[in-house]
Design an enzyme around this catalytic site. Sequence first.
Site, PDB file in Angstrom:
ATOM      1  N   GLN A  78       0.832  -1.210   0.000  1.00 50.72           N
ATOM      2  CA  GLN A  78       0.000   0.000   0.000  1.00 50.72           C
ATOM      3  C   GLN A  78       0.871   1.265   0.000  1.00 50.72           C
ATOM      4  O   GLN A  78       0.603   2.221   0.714  1.00 50.72           O
ATOM      5  CB  GLN A  78      -0.928  -0.008   1.213  1.00 50.72           C
ATOM      6  CG  GLN A  78      -2.149  -0.877   1.056  1.00 50.72           C
ATOM      7  CD  GLN A  78      -3.142  -0.320   0.044  1.00 50.72           C
ATOM      8  OE1 GLN A  78      -3.175   0.867  -0.252  1.00 50.72           O
ATOM      9  NE2 GLN A  78      -3.976  -1.200  -0.502  1.00 50.72           N
ATOM     10  N   SER A  79       1.886   1.286  -0.837  1.00 50.27           N
ATOM     11  CA  SER A  79       2.847   2.389  -0.841  1.00 50.27           C
ATOM     12  C   SER A  79       2.265   3.689  -1.404  1.00 50.27           C
ATOM     13  O   SER A  79       1.835   3.750  -2.559  1.00 50.27           O
ATOM     14  CB  SER A  79       4.070   1.999  -1.670  1.00 50.27           C
ATOM     15  OG  SER A  79       4.930   3.094  -1.844  1.00 50.27           O
ATOM     16  N   ASN A  80       2.276   4.732  -0.579  1.00 49.95           N
ATOM     17  CA  ASN A  80       1.944   6.075  -1.062  1.00 49.95           C
ATOM     18  C   ASN A  80       2.995   6.569  -2.049  1.00 49.95           C
ATOM     19  O   ASN A  80       2.695   7.263  -3.018  1.00 49.95           O
ATOM     20  CB  ASN A  80       1.861   7.054   0.112  1.00 49.95           C
ATOM     21  CG  ASN A  80       0.761   6.713   1.087  1.00 49.95           C
ATOM     22  OD1 ASN A  80      -0.363   6.428   0.697  1.00 49.95           O
ATOM     23  ND2 ASN A  80       1.084   6.745   2.371  1.00 49.95           N
TER      24      ASN A  80
END
Length: 340
Positions: free
Chosen positions: A75-77
């Site tokens: 879930q990398s921004n």
Amino acid sequence: MLLSHLPRVKLVHAPTPLEFLPNLTKALNGPEIYIKRDDATGLATGGNKTRKLEFLIGDAIAKGATHVITQGATQSNHVRQTIAAANKFGLKASALLEQRVSDAADEYYNNGNLLLDEILGAISIEVVPGGTDMAAALEAKAEELEAQGERPYIIPGGGSNAIGALGYVSTAIELINQLNQIQLAPTHLVHATGSTGTQAGLLAGIVATNSNLPVLGISVRAEKSKQEENVYKLTRSTLEHLGLSADLIAREKVVANSDYVGDGYGIPTDSMVEAVELLARTEGILLDPVYSGKGFAGLVGLIRQGYFTKNDKVIFLHTGGAVGLFGYRKAFSHKDAYRL
């Protein structure tokens, strides 16, 4: 100190707002609390990585790159913003996603940032097991792309190297100008710290301008001594990249608190859930569950412990990422939701 001689592109809607939080201040009966809205940087729902990408994409273009490669957690921004930034300047983008969180709900692997990654249209998104040597994996991907005739440019996880950290040198200058305009003298600047680029850039900018604003990073991953040492090393490298003495930063100025990590990176905590709901229900501002949520939980917890006095003026730097909430629906599905 000039940044204008360094390669840079325009991505950020700057300056981002600096706002007083009266309802939260009253609810916590603590110091005056302000928020620096780097969730409002503007690129693909915004976030702190956009600041770093101004310099990283600028450097990639200056070096003739055709394809940027980066990595992050599922879930990398950072990955989401990197793909968007590459699109804006006609570069291809590929990403490696490390499975750092296991046994999460289905939405963690299908929604939130992952959905936006797909919409933004990276050339490739590859999932690798947790514990993979990500630096080596990026190098291998770069070699693969070179063999295909591309000119790859590697952006480290979180955009956190001496080039990326320049984004928060710039932010420190921006914040200092805002403080001078409204004649506010804060006693602390608090934020979530992970890959270290945000904290290192802030510290480099603050010491380079002799601004004497204490920075407290709330770690979302590493234990205190490791986090502080990593931040210290990158701060020194950033100062050197600016042509300044690395010795401008004293080791004791680098402070991190690791009491709010919980069971590990990306794993929800009760204090994070409470913090997200508290800010949403007092000020209508959404945090994210991995970084700003745990960072804000640290701020709330320290206020309750008396770490800050009622005479203090504290700024919380919001690093963005609220889209990640859609990957954590289960964490917020509880009967005893926090109420004021």
